[in-house]
Design a protein around this motif. Structure first.
Motif, PDB file in Angstrom:
ATOM      1  N   LYS A 169     -32.863  16.586   0.706  1.00  0.00           N
ATOM      2  CA  LYS A 169     -31.575  16.281   1.181  1.00  0.00           C
ATOM      3  C   LYS A 169     -30.975  15.061   1.359  1.00  0.00           C
ATOM      4  O   LYS A 169     -31.313  13.911   0.301  1.00  0.00           O
ATOM      5  CB  LYS A 169     -33.281  15.074   2.797  1.00  0.00           C
ATOM      6  CG  LYS A 169     -34.342  16.057   2.931  1.00  0.00           C
ATOM      7  CD  LYS A 169     -34.787  15.320   4.074  1.00  0.00           C
ATOM      8  CE  LYS A 169     -35.995  15.720   5.174  1.00  0.00           C
ATOM      9  NZ  LYS A 169     -36.700  15.278   5.299  1.00  0.00           N
ATOM     10  N   PRO A 171     -46.711  14.521  -2.377  1.00  0.00           N
ATOM     11  CA  PRO A 171     -46.358  15.566  -0.532  1.00  0.00           C
ATOM     12  C   PRO A 171     -46.851  16.668  -1.143  1.00  0.00           C
ATOM     13  O   PRO A 171     -47.774  17.045  -2.226  1.00  0.00           O
ATOM     14  CB  PRO A 171     -44.725  15.765  -2.188  1.00  0.00           C
ATOM     15  CG  PRO A 171     -45.499  15.661  -3.478  1.00  0.00           C
ATOM     16  CD  PRO A 171     -45.953  14.626  -3.865  1.00  0.00           C
ATOM     17  N   ALA A 214     -42.995   7.168  -2.201  1.00  0.00           N
ATOM     18  CA  ALA A 214     -43.376   7.407  -1.243  1.00  0.00           C
ATOM     19  C   ALA A 214     -45.757   7.772  -0.829  1.00  0.00           C
ATOM     20  O   ALA A 214     -45.846   7.446  -2.366  1.00  0.00           O
ATOM     21  CB  ALA A 214     -43.426   9.916  -1.609  1.00  0.00           C
ATOM     22  N   GLU A 215     -45.738   7.241  -0.164  1.00  0.00           N
ATOM     23  CA  GLU A 215     -47.073   6.512  -0.249  1.00  0.00           C
ATOM     24  C   GLU A 215     -48.412   7.333  -0.329  1.00  0.00           C
ATOM     25  O   GLU A 215     -49.269   7.275  -0.514  1.00  0.00           O
ATOM     26  CB  GLU A 215     -47.635   6.179   1.453  1.00  0.00           C
ATOM     27  CG  GLU A 215     -46.441   4.787   1.500  1.00  0.00           C
ATOM     28  CD  GLU A 215     -46.504   4.639   3.477  1.00  0.00           C
ATOM     29  OE1 GLU A 215     -47.163   5.180   3.467  1.00  0.00           O
ATOM     30  OE2 GLU A 215     -45.783   3.556   3.038  1.00  0.00           O
ATOM     31  N   SER A 216     -47.852   8.939  -0.279  1.00  0.00           N
ATOM     32  CA  SER A 216     -48.824  10.196  -0.189  1.00  0.00           C
ATOM     33  C   SER A 216     -48.528  11.272  -0.914  1.00  0.00           C
ATOM     34  O   SER A 216     -47.170  11.382  -1.090  1.00  0.00           O
ATOM     35  CB  SER A 216     -49.461  10.480   0.985  1.00  0.00           C
ATOM     36  OG  SER A 216     -48.368  11.084   1.500  1.00  0.00           O
ATOM     37  N   GLU A 235     -32.445  12.531  -0.958  1.00  0.00           N
ATOM     38  CA  GLU A 235     -34.090  11.749  -0.781  1.00  0.00           C
ATOM     39  C   GLU A 235     -34.016  13.163  -1.401  1.00  0.00           C
ATOM     40  O   GLU A 235     -34.465  14.297  -0.983  1.00  0.00           O
ATOM     41  CB  GLU A 235     -33.917  11.263   0.490  1.00  0.00           C
ATOM     42  CG  GLU A 235     -35.348  11.570   0.908  1.00  0.00           C
ATOM     43  CD  GLU A 235     -35.981  10.876   2.020  1.00  0.00           C
ATOM     44  OE1 GLU A 235     -36.733  11.676   2.219  1.00  0.00           O
ATOM     45  OE2 GLU A 235     -34.747  10.888   3.054  1.00  0.00           O
ATOM     46  N   ARG A 285     -38.087   6.687  -7.935  1.00  0.00           N
ATOM     47  CA  ARG A 285     -39.237   6.064  -7.466  1.00  0.00           C
ATOM     48  C   ARG A 285     -39.227   4.265  -8.718  1.00  0.00           C
ATOM     49  O   ARG A 285     -40.533   4.471  -9.569  1.00  0.00           O
ATOM     50  CB  ARG A 285     -40.304   6.833  -7.429  1.00  0.00           C
ATOM     51  CG  ARG A 285     -39.920   7.525  -6.502  1.00  0.00           C
ATOM     52  CD  ARG A 285     -40.894   8.587  -6.228  1.00  0.00           C
ATOM     53  NE  ARG A 285     -42.502   7.814  -6.371  1.00  0.00           N
ATOM     54  CZ  ARG A 285     -43.735   8.392  -6.170  1.00  0.00           C
ATOM     55  NH1 ARG A 285     -43.456   9.674  -6.980  1.00  0.00           N
ATOM     56  NH2 ARG A 285     -44.255   7.960  -5.743  1.00  0.00           N
ATOM     57  N   GLN A 338     -41.033  20.543  -1.620  1.00  0.00           N
ATOM     58  CA  GLN A 338     -39.735  19.326  -0.928  1.00  0.00           C
ATOM     59  C   GLN A 338     -38.509  19.595  -1.198  1.00  0.00           C
ATOM     60  O   GLN A 338     -38.045  19.555  -2.564  1.00  0.00           O
ATOM     61  CB  GLN A 338     -40.653  18.214  -1.937  1.00  0.00           C
ATOM     62  CG  GLN A 338     -42.075  17.600  -1.930  1.00  0.00           C
ATOM     63  CD  GLN A 338     -41.957  17.342  -0.372  1.00  0.00           C
ATOM     64  OE1 GLN A 338     -41.650  16.383  -0.346  1.00  0.00           O
ATOM     65  NE2 GLN A 338     -43.348  17.878   0.036  1.00  0.00           N
ATOM     66  N   ALA A 362     -38.957  14.171  -1.530  1.00  0.00           N
ATOM     67  CA  ALA A 362     -40.157  13.510  -1.460  1.00  0.00           C
ATOM     68  C   ALA A 362     -40.174  12.255  -0.924  1.00  0.00           C
ATOM     69  O   ALA A 362     -41.341  10.992  -1.535  1.00  0.00           O
ATOM     70  CB  ALA A 362     -41.029  13.349  -2.736  1.00  0.00           C
ATOM     71  N   GLY A 363     -39.228  11.834   0.392  1.00  0.00           N
ATOM     72  CA  GLY A 363     -39.317  10.391   0.588  1.00  0.00           C
ATOM     73  C   GLY A 363     -38.775   9.474   0.109  1.00  0.00           C
ATOM     74  O   GLY A 363     -39.600   8.503   0.135  1.00  0.00           O
ATOM     75  N   ALA A 364     -38.407   9.436  -0.966  1.00  0.00           N
ATOM     76  CA  ALA A 364     -37.561   8.875  -2.162  1.00  0.00           C
ATOM     77  C   ALA A 364     -36.203   9.291  -2.033  1.00  0.00           C
ATOM     78  O   ALA A 364     -35.833  10.121  -2.403  1.00  0.00           O
ATOM     79  CB  ALA A 364     -38.450   8.433  -3.319  1.00  0.00           C
ATOM     80  N   SER A 365     -35.242   7.917  -2.849  1.00  0.00           N
ATOM     81  CA  SER A 365     -34.073   8.645  -2.672  1.00  0.00           C
ATOM     82  C   SER A 365     -33.792   8.154  -4.292  1.00  0.00           C
ATOM     83  O   SER A 365     -34.977   6.978  -4.858  1.00  0.00           O
ATOM     84  CB  SER A 365     -32.939   7.783  -1.912  1.00  0.00           C
ATOM     85  OG  SER A 365     -33.248   6.326  -1.696  1.00  0.00           O
TER      86      SER A 365
END
Length: 348
Positions: free
Chosen positions: A23, A16, A12-14, A66, A135, A20, A68-71
């Motif tokens: 998903k 959260p 994740a780039e930023s 998934e 991550r 969260q 916070a944007g990562a699986s």
């Protein structure tokens, strides 16, 4: 623990912002193709392919989960799992054959199984977490073998001796052991649900079962007076449906209780599972599986996993990048192979 929620690390780039929610991107049709191939190859190889089937299934399910944007990613290898299952097959096969020779041999084998089981469960917990990453950072389990024997051998004995009265206490202690000894990188999970909260949930389920039994007995008497002996059968059928609905009630209460009292460093988790949704998914899955002669099974698994996982959220306090990977300890797959054969559910 629950393999940390069931599941190609993407960073994740930023940090959260806000809750969260997990998903789950799996689809029934995609998993059906994996499931049917796994099933056919497992049958054709007399079960040998089951270890490869497990790896394929987990790799798919984890990559579809998934947060916070990562699986998540699964790193388990089939050969160690296969070795574990062969050992388990020999162990459980010997247990079943022992009683055919003599009652004494059966009792000795039963005691041996009881002595080995905590080691198997302990190894399974270490294996499942070590071969799961998020991550790029691995999970781990630091519980000692001595503690495993206390929680998975001595505490169950207390449960039996107490005539099940200690079951909520044993359940709480086991979950506390699993969660507090599990870690993500160098950071341990926490668990603060008390014994009283477990007794409260069990009391609710038992109370509902008793109330349902009294209601069915009354209903049976009324129906018998109205339509004869067939009224008893109708009341019994209603009773079975009621008992079936108690399962999702229990699952709902336990998941919410456990995850609402679980943390990871400063971060907390929240679970918003609804028993009505669990009941609907469970009942419709059973009907669909029966009507399709089992072919709906992979779709049922995806439906349940999606609701189960997407009911859980991470409540972050700041960024997630401060979690550093801990030491990676090598573990054996014997435990995970054996507990899979016995269909152990280590999540609840």
């Amino acid at each position: 623990m629950e393999q940390f929620l069931e599941s190609a690390p993407a960073v994740a780039e930023s940090a959260p912002s806000g809750p969260q929610r997990i998903k789950f991107h799996a689809s029934g049709s995609e998993y059906f193709r994996i499931w049917i191939v796994n099933l056919l190859l497992t049958i054709a190889t007399l079960g040998i392919y089951s270890a490869w089937a497990k790896v394929r299934r987990n790799q798919y399910m984890y990559s579809c989960t998934e947060l916070a944007g990562a699986s998540f990613e699964y790193h388990g290898k089939p050969i160690p799992i296969l070795k574990g299952r062969i050992i388990a097959l020999l162990l459980f096969g010997g247990y079943n054959l022992a009683f055919q020779f003599s009652p004494l041999a059966g009792v000795i084998m039963m005691l041996l199984m009881a002595a080995v089981m905590p080691w198997l469960v302990w190894n399974s917990l270490k294996f499942r977490l070590f071969y799961t990453s998020y991550r790029g950072i691995r999970f781990g389990f630091d519980g000692t073998l001595k503690s495993a024997y206390f929680h998975f051998l001595l505490l169950p004995i207390l449960y039996v001796v107490s005539l099940m009265l200690a079951l909520p206490f044993v359940h709480q202690r086991i979950k506390r052991f699993q969660h507090t000894e599990s870690r993500y990188g160098a950071h341990h999970f926490s668990f603060d649900a008390g014994v009283g909260s477990f007794y409260k949930r069990y009391a609710i389920v038992v109370g509902l079962a008793i109330a349902g039994g009294v209601l069915c007995a009354f209903l049976g008497g009324v129906l018998t007076a109205l339509i004869g002996k067939s009224g008893v059968l109708v009341a019994i059928g209603i009773g079975y449906v009621g008992l079936l609905l108690l399962v999702p009630v229990f699952l709902n209460m336990m998941q919410n209780l456990i995850w609402n009292h679980t943390g990871l460093g400063p971060h907390r988790f929240a679970s918003e599972m609804k028993w009505t949704a669990v009941a609907w998914i469970s009942l419709t899955n059973i009907v669909a599986i029966v009507c399709t002669l089992g072919l709906f099974m992979p779709f049922a698994v995806v439906r349940w996993q999606r609701y189960h996982l997407e009911s859980i959220s991470l409540l972050p306090e700041g960024g997630l990048d401060d979690f550093m990977a801990g030491a990676d300890d090598g573990v054996s797959a014997t435990g995970v192979g054996a507990t899979d054969m016995m269909d152990f559910d280590l999540s609840i």
